[in-house]
Design a protein around this motif. Structure first.
Motif, PDB file in Angstrom:
ATOM      1  N   ASP C  17       0.828  -1.209   0.000  1.00 14.73           N
ATOM      2  CA  ASP C  17       0.000   0.000   0.000  1.00 14.73           C
ATOM      3  C   ASP C  17       0.857   1.252   0.000  1.00 14.73           C
ATOM      4  N   HIS C  18       1.916   1.215   0.824  1.00 15.25           N
ATOM      5  CA  HIS C  18       2.794   2.382   0.926  1.00 15.25           C
ATOM      6  C   HIS C  18       3.488   2.656  -0.402  1.00 15.25           C
ATOM      7  N   ALA C  19       3.980   1.598  -1.019  1.00 11.26           N
ATOM      8  CA  ALA C  19       4.673   1.767  -2.298  1.00 11.26           C
ATOM      9  C   ALA C  19       3.718   2.294  -3.363  1.00 11.26           C
ATOM     10  N   LEU C  20       2.493   1.742  -3.384  1.00 14.38           N
ATOM     11  CA  LEU C  20       1.517   2.195  -4.389  1.00 14.38           C
ATOM     12  C   LEU C  20       1.135   3.653  -4.167  1.00 14.38           C
ATOM     13  N   MET C  21       0.981   4.037  -2.930  1.00 13.42           N
ATOM     14  CA  MET C  21       0.596   5.415  -2.614  1.00 13.42           C
ATOM     15  C   MET C  21       1.655   6.390  -3.126  1.00 13.42           C
ATOM     16  N   ILE C  22       2.934   6.089  -2.826  1.00 15.35           N
ATOM     17  CA  ILE C  22       3.998   6.998  -3.260  1.00 15.35           C
ATOM     18  C   ILE C  22       4.145   6.960  -4.778  1.00 15.35           C
ATOM     19  N   ALA C  23       4.104   5.776  -5.350  1.00 12.26           N
ATOM     20  CA  ALA C  23       4.268   5.668  -6.807  1.00 12.26           C
ATOM     21  C   ALA C  23       3.153   6.420  -7.533  1.00 12.26           C
ATOM     22  N   GLU C  24       1.956   6.292  -7.012  1.00 12.13           N
ATOM     23  CA  GLU C  24       0.818   6.948  -7.666  1.00 12.13           C
ATOM     24  C   GLU C  24       0.963   8.468  -7.620  1.00 12.13           C
ATOM     25  N   GLN C  25       1.314   8.974  -6.453  1.00 13.95           N
ATOM     26  CA  GLN C  25       1.455  10.429  -6.335  1.00 13.95           C
ATOM     27  C   GLN C  25       2.622  10.938  -7.171  1.00 13.95           C
ATOM     28  N   MET C  26       3.712  10.209  -7.178  1.00 11.03           N
ATOM     29  CA  MET C  26       4.867  10.646  -7.981  1.00 11.03           C
ATOM     30  C   MET C  26       4.558  10.549  -9.474  1.00 11.03           C
ATOM     31  N   ALA C  27       3.885   9.493  -9.879  1.00 14.42           N
ATOM     32  CA  ALA C  27       3.546   9.349 -11.298  1.00 14.42           C
ATOM     33  C   ALA C  27       2.654  10.506 -11.739  1.00 14.42           C
ATOM     34  N   ALA C  28       1.714  10.876 -10.884  1.00 10.41           N
ATOM     35  CA  ALA C  28       0.821  11.982 -11.226  1.00 10.41           C
ATOM     36  C   ALA C  28       1.589  13.303 -11.296  1.00 10.41           C
ATOM     37  N   ALA C  29       2.469  13.519 -10.311  1.00 13.77           N
ATOM     38  CA  ALA C  29       3.235  14.764 -10.292  1.00 13.77           C
ATOM     39  C   ALA C  29       4.123  14.860 -11.533  1.00 13.77           C
ATOM     40  N   CYS C  30       4.713  13.756 -11.923  1.00 19.46           N
ATOM     41  CA  CYS C  30       5.605  13.776 -13.090  1.00 19.46           C
ATOM     42  C   CYS C  30       4.802  13.962 -14.377  1.00 19.46           C
ATOM     43  N   ALA C  31       3.678  13.264 -14.463  1.00 21.73           N
ATOM     44  CA  ALA C  31       2.861  13.393 -15.670  1.00 21.73           C
ATOM     45  C   ALA C  31       2.422  14.841 -15.847  1.00 21.73           C
ATOM     46  N   GLU C  32       1.979  15.417 -14.765  1.00 21.59           N
ATOM     47  CA  GLU C  32       1.494  16.801 -14.830  1.00 21.59           C
ATOM     48  C   GLU C  32       2.598  17.759 -15.280  1.00 21.59           C
ATOM     49  N   ALA C  33       3.835  17.472 -14.830  1.00 21.16           N
ATOM     50  CA  ALA C  33       4.950  18.381 -15.136  1.00 21.16           C
ATOM     51  C   ALA C  33       5.671  18.012 -16.428  1.00 21.16           C
ATOM     52  N   GLY C  34       5.285  16.910 -17.050  1.00 23.54           N
ATOM     53  CA  GLY C  34       5.953  16.508 -18.298  1.00 23.54           C
ATOM     54  C   GLY C  34       7.245  15.743 -18.100  1.00 23.54           C
ATOM     55  N   ALA C  35       7.454  15.244 -16.901  1.00 26.14           N
ATOM     56  CA  ALA C  35       8.665  14.458 -16.630  1.00 26.14           C
ATOM     57  C   ALA C  35       8.375  12.978 -16.805  1.00 26.14           C
ATOM     58  N   ARG C  36       9.376  12.218 -17.164  1.00 28.55           N
ATOM     59  CA  ARG C  36       9.241  10.775 -17.145  1.00 28.55           C
ATOM     60  C   ARG C  36       9.507  10.293 -15.719  1.00 28.55           C
ATOM     61  N   PHE C  37       9.036   9.115 -15.392  1.00 32.50           N
ATOM     62  CA  PHE C  37       9.100   8.664 -13.993  1.00 32.50           C
ATOM     63  C   PHE C  37       9.521   7.201 -13.899  1.00 32.50           C
ATOM     64  N   ILE C  38      10.453   6.921 -13.011  1.00 29.73           N
ATOM     65  CA  ILE C  38      10.817   5.551 -12.640  1.00 29.73           C
ATOM     66  C   ILE C  38      10.651   5.445 -11.124  1.00 29.73           C
ATOM     67  N   PHE C  39       9.891   4.439 -10.686  1.00 28.55           N
ATOM     68  CA  PHE C  39       9.719   4.239  -9.245  1.00 28.55           C
ATOM     69  C   PHE C  39      10.933   3.522  -8.679  1.00 28.55           C
ATOM     70  N   LYS C  40      11.454   4.015  -7.569  1.00 26.92           N
ATOM     71  CA  LYS C  40      12.623   3.437  -6.908  1.00 26.92           C
ATOM     72  C   LYS C  40      12.284   3.039  -5.487  1.00 26.92           C
ATOM     73  N   ALA C  41      12.651   1.828  -5.070  1.00 26.21           N
ATOM     74  CA  ALA C  41      12.611   1.468  -3.646  1.00 26.21           C
ATOM     75  C   ALA C  41      13.470   0.232  -3.450  1.00 26.21           C
ATOM     76  N   SER C  42      14.008   0.082  -2.234  1.00 25.49           N
ATOM     77  CA  SER C  42      14.914  -1.028  -1.924  1.00 25.49           C
ATOM     78  C   SER C  42      14.172  -2.131  -1.181  1.00 25.49           C
ATOM     79  N   TYR C  43      14.448  -3.374  -1.556  1.00 30.47           N
ATOM     80  CA  TYR C  43      13.876  -4.508  -0.812  1.00 30.47           C
ATOM     81  C   TYR C  43      14.763  -4.891   0.368  1.00 30.47           C
TER      82      TYR C  43
END
Lengths: 264, 264, 264, 264
Positions: C17-43
Motif C-alpha cells: 500500500d505504501h509503495a503504491l501510494m507513493i508511486a501513484e502520487q509521484m507518477a501523477a506529479a511527473c505526468a502533470e509536469a511533463g517528466a518521465r518517472f521511474i519508481f525506486k525502492a529497496s527490498y
C-alpha cells in the motif's frame, strides 16, 4: 642529526611573568631530557576566528617580553609575523621569525622576513601540498637566507577538520631543510566551536610521537598551565605539567629514530 | 601488549611455490626479529580497478595453497572474502577472515564471517570515520564472535589519493580490539594510473613506523620479490629483500612503544 | 535530449500500500509536469550504519511489491542489488538494476547484473573519481549490455560528510551514457548521528536544481510522506507533498538546459 | 532579486589599453544581455605560486589604470588588496575592495577595508566552512560597513584540487548579503603545474551555470583574449570571445532562478 628541538610555549603572550614561568619550566624539562629548546609565543593573534577573540600584548610590549625571556632564560625565542613592515623590528628581538600558515604564499612577507637574516620557520598552508613547499623555499632563498625550517601543521580535510599526513614530513625533508611537526595545531578543529576553534588535545602527543619516530628535527607544541582558561587555542594546548613526561618520552623515540634513519 | 604481529604476503596468490617462498622468508625474518607472523594473500581480487586486472587463483585452488602454507610453514594464514557464501569454506582453510574496506558495512557478509568463529580482520572503509567502527564491531559481536581486529588502510582525500590519519589508530583502539596499520594500501593511489591503481611504495615504511610507534598490535604489509612485475598492487608493495631490515627496525620502535604506552 | 526522468520513491519498501501510494502520487506529479518517472525502492538495506537499522521487506516480498507497482501504476521500477546471485531474479521483476555505490567496483556483481540484459544504474563510489567510471563501464559493457546509467551521489569529504562535485556530471557524460544526480544521498552525512546517518534535506533541491541546469538525463530523489519517522534515510528524504512543486520547478530548468547544452 | 552582476576581467592588469579593451567588450556583452557589470583586475598578484610569476603593474600604476577604466567605460571597478596600509588609497580609485581568500581571516585587513566605506567582496578561504563566514562578516560589520559581498571560490579537496560545494551558496546567503560564485578560481588546480597553478577552464561555465541556477547575485569570471599566454591563471580563464554567449546563457538561467527562488 642533532637531538630533537622542542619549540614550545603558550599560544599568545599574556604577561612577562607568565612567559617567564612557562619558558623556565620548559627549559628545565628540555635540559633534563636532553632536548634543545626554543621558546614560542605570539604578540598578536592576527587571524582569530572571531573579532571577540583576544589578540595579545601587541608588537611593542610583546617584543619587550620576548627579549626579556631570551636574556633571562637564555634560550632562543620564536614569534610569528603578519606583515612585511614588522619583520625588521621583530628580527631585532627574536631568533626565529615564523610565517603563519595562511600567509605562506604572501611573497612580500616571505621576502621581508628572509632579508632580516634571521632564521625563518614557515608553516605549510592548510591548502598546500607538501611538494609545493619548494616554491615557498625558493622565495625565501632568493634573499640569500638559508636558515629555514618547514612546519607541517595539518591540511584541510572536509570542513572544520585538519589531517596530518605523515608523508609530508619526509617530502618536505627532501628540500634539505629541518622539518618541524606542529603537534598542537594539527589537531585543531578550525572554527569548530562557532566563534572559536575547537581541538583534540588528547591527540597532540599522538602526532608528536608519530612524527618524531620519523626522525624529524623538531616538534612544535603549545602549552599552558591552564589550557581551558587560556585566551586562545585552549582546546588543543597540552597542560604544562604534562610536558616533562612528554618530552622525556619523545626523546627516547628521537634517539631511536636518529640511530635508524628512514631511507626513502 | 604482546610484541608486534606482521601480517604480510603478496597481494594475490600466484602459485603454491610462490606463496611458500614468500611465507618462508617472511617467517624467518619475523622469527629472527622477534615478531609474530601471519601470512596474507588473496585468492580473488574481486574489485580490480579494471576488468583486465588479474584476479588470482580462485577460491578452490587458493584455499588449497593457503592450507598448504599453514601446514608447511606453521604460521597462521589470513585471506579476504567477498560474499557471505564464501565464509564457511574459507574459515576451514585459514585462521583469519578479512573483510575488504569497500565491504565493511555489508551486514550479511559481516554476520556470515562472524558466525564462522574464525578471527575477523575488518578494514575500515575509505569512506568511514574511525568513530563509526563501533557500529561495524557491533554487527560482528552480535554473532558472539569477539576475535576481531580493526585495520586502518587510509581514507579518501580528494580524488585518487588516500591519507592515513594517525588519530584513527587510538580512536579504534578504544573499542578494546587490536588495531592494525595497513602500511601498503594506505599509500595506494586508487585508480591513479587510469586502468590500475598507483602507489607510493617509498612511503609504506613511513606509515608503518609512525603507526608502530603508537603501540599498535600489528602492521599489514604486502610484499613481493619483484613488485614492478607483480599482477596487482605492485606500485605500493615493498620488495621482499627489504623486509628483514624493515621488520627489525619496526621491532625496535615496537618495544619502545609497548614500554611507554600512550595515555589518551 | 529527452525531458528529465525522475527516479523517485521511498528509501525502503515498507508495504504494498505504501509503495503504491507513493508511486501513484509521484507518477501523477511527473505526468502533470511533463517528466518521465521511474519508481525506486529497496527490498533490502544491506549496508545500514548499524545492525539495529531496519532492512526492509526482503527479496521475495520486495519483488512482489515492485512487480505490483509496475503493473498497477504502469511505470518502470528500479531497485538495488547486493550480490551476484540476486541479479537474475531481480531482473525478472524490475526494469533497472542499481549497483550500490560501495559495490561499484565488485566485478562479479557488475558482470552478473550486466548479463541480465536489464538496464543498469551504477552509483559512483564515494571513494571514486569521476574519470575512473570508464573502468566500471567497461566491466558492464563486457557483457554486451549497453543500457547503462551513471549516478553521482557525493564523494567523501573529510569525515561524516559528502560533497557533490558538479564537474563529475559532464565528466561522466563523456562516456556517452545518461547521467543521474542523486540529490538526496549527496546531502547525506554518513554515520553522522552515531548509530545512523544524518542528512541535510534542505539542500537536496539545491543539488537537484544545480545538476538539472547542466542538462543531465535524470534526477534521483528519495521521498516519503513522513521522512522523520521513515525507517531509513529520513534526514535527507524530501517530504512527498513538496515533490509536485519541486518537479515542476526542475522541469523549467530542464527545458532551458536542454535547449542550451553545455559545450565542454 | 536584481538581475545577475558579472564581475569580470583579466587576472592581472597588463596595460591601460589591455584593460580598456577587455572592459569595453565585457561592458558591451553585459549590456546586450541585460547583466550588470563590474570590471575586475589585480594590480599585484601578491601570492603567486612561484617567485618567477609576474606580479602585475603595481599599486600606483594599477590604480591609475583602474580609475581610467572606471571613468572611460563608466562601470564600477573591483580590485584585491593585500595589506591594511593599501586600503585607503585603493578605495579612492575603485568601487569594490576584494579580500583574497588566503587573507579572509586577517583581522586588521578586514577592519581597514571595512573602514574605507567602500563595498567589500570577501572570498571564503579554501580552508573555511561556509558557516564560518558569519565570523568574517562580523569583523567587517564592526566598522559600520554593511556593503558586503561573499564569494565562493572553492574549498581544498585533497592536494592540488579544489571542489565547489553548491551548498555553500545558500549557506552564505543566510547572512543576508549577496553571494558571488567565482567560476574560474573554483576550477583552479593550485600548484598543479609545479611552479604555477593548473586549471580546468572547460568546467568554469559548468560552475557558473549551476550557481546562477540557484539564484545568486553575481558571477565572478576571469577572462582574457589569449588565456594560454596570459601572465597568470591562464589555465582557468575563459577566452574573451566566448564571453558574450556565456553571459547570454547565464542570464536566461538567472531570470528563471530569480522567478523561482529556492526556499530553504
Amino acid at each position: 642529526d642533532l637531538p630533537l628541538t622542542l619549540i614550545a610555549g603558550p599560544c599568545q603572550l599574556e604577561s612577562l611573568d607568565h612567559a617567564l614561568m612557562i619558558a623556565e619550566q620548559m627549559a628545565a624539562a628540555c635540559a633534563e631530557a636532553g632536548a634543545r629548546f626554543i621558546f614560542k609565543a605570539s604578540y598578536d593573534k592576527a587571524n582569530r576566528t572571531s573579532l571577540n577573540g583576544k589578540r595579545g600584548l601587541g608588537l611593542d610590549e610583546g617584543l619587550r617580553v620576548l627579549s626579556e625571556v631570551r636574556s633571562r632564560i637564555g634560550c632562543p625565542v620564536l614569534t610569528d609575523i603578519h606583515g612585511a613592515e614588522q619583520c625588521a623590528a621583530v628580527a631585532q628581538a627574536v631568533d626565529v621569525l615564523q610565517i603563519p600558515a595562511f600567509l605562506c604564499r604572501q611573497t612580500d612577507l616571505l621576502l621581508a622576513a628572509g632579508e632580516t637574516g634571521a632564521a625563518i620557520n614557515v608553516k605549510k598552508g592548510q591548502f598546500l601540498a607538501p611538494w609545493d613547499m619548494p616554491n615557498v623555499v625558493a622565495k625565501l632563498e632568493s634573499t640569500g637566507n638559508k636558515r629555514l625550517l618547514l612546519t607541517e601543521r595539518g591540511t584541510s580535510f572536509g570542513y572544520n577538520t585538519l589531517v596530518a599526513d605523515m608523508r609530508a614530513l619526509p617530502q618536505m625533508a627532501k628540500t634539505g631543510y629541518p622539518v618541524v611537526m606542529d603537534a598542537t595545531h594539527s589537531v585543531q578543529q578550525p572554527g569548530g566551536q562557532g566563534g572559536s576553534s575547537g581541538g583534540q588535545r588528547e591527540f597532540a602527543p599522538v602526532m608528536a610521537r608519530a612524527a618524531v619516530s620519523l626522525g624529524i628535527a623538531s616538534v612544535f607544541i603549545e602549552t599552558h598551565e591552564a589550557p581551558d582558561t587560556a585566551p586562545s587555542d585552549g582546546p588543543n594546548m597540552i597542560p604544562l605539567d604534562q610536558m616533562p613526561a612528554l618530552v622525556r618520552s619523545l626523546m627516547a623515540f628521537d634517539a631511536l629514530a636518529k640511530a635508524d634513519p628512514l631511507r626513502l
